[in-house]
Enzyme design. Sequence first.
Site, PDB file in Angstrom:
ATOM      1  CG  ASP A  36     -18.817  34.285 -41.608  1.00 44.11           C
ATOM      2  OD1 ASP A  36     -19.554  35.424 -41.078  1.00 44.11           O
ATOM      3  OD2 ASP A  36     -18.570  33.319 -40.436  1.00 44.11           O
ATOM      4  CB  VAL A  65     -11.164  36.039 -44.584  1.00 45.79           C
ATOM      5  CG1 VAL A  65     -12.518  35.997 -44.929  1.00 45.79           C
ATOM      6  CG2 VAL A  65     -10.862  36.500 -42.969  1.00 45.79           C
ATOM      7  CB  SER A 138     -12.533  49.820 -35.232  1.00 44.49           C
ATOM      8  OG  SER A 138     -12.858  50.122 -33.790  1.00 44.49           O
ATOM      9  CE1 TYR A 151     -11.376  44.824 -33.395  1.00 45.78           C
ATOM     10  CE2 TYR A 151     -11.095  46.815 -32.583  1.00 45.78           C
ATOM     11  CZ  TYR A 151     -11.955  46.192 -33.522  1.00 45.78           C
ATOM     12  OH  TYR A 151     -12.942  46.229 -33.957  1.00 45.78           O
ATOM     13  CE  LYS A 155     -10.779  46.092 -37.029  1.00 48.04           C
ATOM     14  NZ  LYS A 155     -11.624  45.643 -37.921  1.00 48.04           N
TER      15      LYS A 155
HETATM   16  N1  LIG Z   1     -18.794  45.543 -32.805  1.00 43.19           N
HETATM   17  C1  LIG Z   1     -18.309  46.544 -32.769  1.00 43.19           C
HETATM   18  O1  LIG Z   1     -18.292  47.094 -31.826  1.00 43.19           O
HETATM   19  C2  LIG Z   1     -17.439  47.088 -33.925  1.00 43.19           C
HETATM   20  C3  LIG Z   1     -16.874  46.063 -34.828  1.00 43.19           C
HETATM   21  N2  LIG Z   1     -15.989  46.732 -35.729  1.00 43.19           N
HETATM   22  C4  LIG Z   1     -15.520  45.710 -36.852  1.00 43.19           C
HETATM   23  O2  LIG Z   1     -16.619  45.356 -37.543  1.00 43.19           O
HETATM   24  C5  LIG Z   1     -16.359  44.141 -38.248  1.00 43.19           C
HETATM   25  C6  LIG Z   1     -17.487  43.169 -38.074  1.00 43.19           C
HETATM   26  O3  LIG Z   1     -17.651  43.037 -36.736  1.00 43.19           O
HETATM   27  P1  LIG Z   1     -18.969  42.560 -35.815  1.00 43.19           P
HETATM   28  O4  LIG Z   1     -19.919  42.444 -36.780  1.00 43.19           O
HETATM   29  O5  LIG Z   1     -18.997  43.410 -34.512  1.00 43.19           O
HETATM   30  O6  LIG Z   1     -18.371  41.191 -35.430  1.00 43.19           O
HETATM   31  P2  LIG Z   1     -19.215  39.643 -35.241  1.00 43.19           P
HETATM   32  O7  LIG Z   1     -18.268  39.017 -34.425  1.00 43.19           O
HETATM   33  O8  LIG Z   1     -20.531  39.987 -34.723  1.00 43.19           O
HETATM   34  O9  LIG Z   1     -19.285  39.209 -36.930  1.00 43.19           O
HETATM   35  C7  LIG Z   1     -18.120  39.013 -37.360  1.00 43.19           C
HETATM   36  C8  LIG Z   1     -18.293  37.701 -38.498  1.00 43.19           C
HETATM   37  O10 LIG Z   1     -16.956  37.469 -39.082  1.00 43.19           O
HETATM   38  C9  LIG Z   1     -16.861  36.105 -38.994  1.00 43.19           C
HETATM   39  N3  LIG Z   1     -15.406  35.746 -38.961  1.00 43.19           N
HETATM   40  C10 LIG Z   1     -14.648  35.678 -37.891  1.00 43.19           C
HETATM   41  N4  LIG Z   1     -13.405  35.401 -38.262  1.00 43.19           N
HETATM   42  C11 LIG Z   1     -13.361  35.066 -39.526  1.00 43.19           C
HETATM   43  C12 LIG Z   1     -12.466  34.405 -40.298  1.00 43.19           C
HETATM   44  N5  LIG Z   1     -11.309  34.169 -40.187  1.00 43.19           N
HETATM   45  N6  LIG Z   1     -12.817  34.049 -41.745  1.00 43.19           N
HETATM   46  C13 LIG Z   1     -14.332  34.260 -42.169  1.00 43.19           C
HETATM   47  N7  LIG Z   1     -15.087  34.968 -41.428  1.00 43.19           N
HETATM   48  C14 LIG Z   1     -14.901  35.112 -40.019  1.00 43.19           C
HETATM   49  C15 LIG Z   1     -17.496  35.408 -37.737  1.00 43.19           C
HETATM   50  O11 LIG Z   1     -17.775  34.045 -38.180  1.00 43.19           O
HETATM   51  C16 LIG Z   1     -18.956  36.563 -37.722  1.00 43.19           C
HETATM   52  O12 LIG Z   1     -19.999  35.858 -38.799  1.00 43.19           O
HETATM   53  C17 LIG Z   1     -15.112  43.678 -37.426  1.00 43.19           C
HETATM   54  O13 LIG Z   1     -13.953  43.998 -38.548  1.00 43.19           O
HETATM   55  C18 LIG Z   1     -15.056  44.682 -36.456  1.00 43.19           C
HETATM   56  O14 LIG Z   1     -13.562  44.794 -36.117  1.00 43.19           O
HETATM   57  C19 LIG Z   1     -15.541  47.868 -35.880  1.00 43.19           C
HETATM   58  C20 LIG Z   1     -15.868  48.781 -34.773  1.00 43.19           C
HETATM   59  C21 LIG Z   1     -16.901  48.470 -33.714  1.00 43.19           C
HETATM   60  C1  LIG Z   2     -13.505  44.609 -30.488  1.00 48.43           C
HETATM   61  C2  LIG Z   2     -14.969  45.084 -30.713  1.00 48.43           C
HETATM   62  C3  LIG Z   2     -15.025  46.204 -30.119  1.00 48.43           C
HETATM   63  C4  LIG Z   2     -14.342  47.389 -30.843  1.00 48.43           C
HETATM   64  C5  LIG Z   2     -15.134  48.563 -30.834  1.00 48.43           C
HETATM   65  C6  LIG Z   2     -14.449  49.940 -30.952  1.00 48.43           C
HETATM   66  O1  LIG Z   2     -14.106  50.293 -32.131  1.00 48.43           O
HETATM   67  C7  LIG Z   2     -13.885  50.486 -29.859  1.00 48.43           C
HETATM   68  C8  LIG Z   2     -13.336  51.877 -29.923  1.00 48.43           C
HETATM   69  C9  LIG Z   2     -12.722  52.168 -28.486  1.00 48.43           C
HETATM   70  C10 LIG Z   2     -11.627  52.084 -28.272  1.00 48.43           C
HETATM   71  O2  LIG Z   2     -11.025  50.894 -27.903  1.00 48.43           O
HETATM   72  C11 LIG Z   2     -11.362  53.110 -27.153  1.00 48.43           C
HETATM   73  C12 LIG Z   2     -12.351  54.002 -27.161  1.00 48.43           C
HETATM   74  O3  LIG Z   2     -12.871  54.869 -26.607  1.00 48.43           O
HETATM   75  C13 LIG Z   2     -13.227  53.660 -28.720  1.00 48.43           C
HETATM   76  C14 LIG Z   2     -14.642  53.904 -28.603  1.00 48.43           C
HETATM   77  C15 LIG Z   2     -14.827  55.191 -29.236  1.00 48.43           C
HETATM   78  C16 LIG Z   2     -16.035  55.774 -29.483  1.00 48.43           C
HETATM   79  C17 LIG Z   2     -16.041  57.168 -29.559  1.00 48.43           C
HETATM   80  C18 LIG Z   2     -17.243  57.732 -29.938  1.00 48.43           C
HETATM   81  C19 LIG Z   2     -16.993  59.249 -29.875  1.00 48.43           C
HETATM   82  C20 LIG Z   2     -18.283  60.179 -30.122  1.00 48.43           C
HETATM   83  O4  LIG Z   2     -19.346  59.667 -29.804  1.00 48.43           O
HETATM   84  O5  LIG Z   2     -17.917  61.078 -30.496  1.00 48.43           O
END
Ligand SMILES: NC(=O)C1=CN([C@@H]2O[C@H](COP(=O)(O)OP(=O)(O)OC[C@H]3O[C@@H](n4cnc5c(N)ncnc54)[C@H](O)[C@@H]3O)[C@@H](O)[C@H]2O)C=CC1
Ligand SMILES: CCCCCC(=O)/C=C/[C@H]1[C@H](O)CC(=O)[C@@H]1CCCCCCC(=O)O
Length: 261
Positions: A36, A65, A138, A151, A155
Amino acid sequence: MSLTEKVALVTGGAQGIGRAVVQSLLQSSAKVVVVDLNKACGEQCKAQLDAEFGEGNCTFIQCDVSDGDALQDAFQSTVDQFGRLDIVINNAGIANEKNWEKTIQVNLTSVIKGTYLALEHMSKEYGKEGGTIINVSSMAAFLHSPHQPVYTATKHGVIGFTRAMADASIQDDYGVRINVLCPAFVDTPLLHSVEDEENMGKFVKYKDDFKRSMTKFGVLKPSLIAEGMMRLITDTSLNGAVMKITCSKGIHFHTYEPMSA
Ligand SMILES: NC(=O)C1=CN([C@@H]2O[C@H](COP(=O)(O)OP(=O)(O)OC[C@H]3O[C@@H](n4cnc5c(N)ncnc54)[C@H](O)[C@@H]3O)[C@@H](O)[C@H]2O)C=CC1
Ligand SMILES: CCCCCC(=O)/C=C/[C@H]1[C@H](O)CC(=O)[C@@H]1CCCCCCC(=O)O
């Protein structure tokens, strides 16, 4: 299922989804390396996990990363310390539409690099014993929003890359399963970062629609994403699978038409 003797590397493992996955891996008796960028968060995470699971089971490596050489060193350090590598979770991600080039580097380029490095340490092509890779995409790859165009693009890219590599793994017998996980909204610090102009630039004007979408679709807990991740890790029948996790349907899989000639 016990993962005793297995070694896992989790990028972005210090908080959010990655942190929940690290916890589940340790509960299953794997050794875990947290890679991280955030030093303070990573050190605090390791201290908490040492207290809960005992010292010597979890290591923190500070690494950006998107720095390919640093990521290569992190993989090598993992193997130097634990003697092997079995599970790689390419999870680190950001949502920054202002610095969109960085978003591509972290969310897509680093996932590709992390997959290739994982294969160097796990694939039968390199004389290794096999393993499993999970790349984090995502639901944004299926339901786009004007709030986060780059973003969303990254994805989509993660899914296409992962499915193609899963096919290559079968055809060339890498002995490595490669799958992708697509969560909907998850309650992590990242989800709140998308409200700031500093991250979203001009697209911040769509934030109210995005928040309404969160209210409509609901927000998942990181522990459910970790549950899905553990299923991808332990179900040896899965390769090239696209797992979706949403509030309405829980853990389920996207299905594709078979490819025609
Ligand atoms: N939180 C959400 O609603 C959603 C998240 N995701 C994906 O899940 C994954 C994890 O996201 P979260 O846990 O929500 O994010 P978060 O921000 O809570 O955690 C991400 C972690 O990655 C680390 N990080 C960021 N940039 C970095 C880099 N350049 N090198 C090394 N580490 C780095 C951060 O320090 C942090 O610890 C991501 O790929 C995100 O796009 C996908 C769908 C929904
Ligand atoms: C940047 C972090 C947040 C990213 C969260 C994410 O993945 C969001 C996706 C949304 C997109 O930008 C527009 C949407 O509507 C997505 C959310 C989709 C949730 C769908 C759930 C459907 C279901 O419950 O059947």
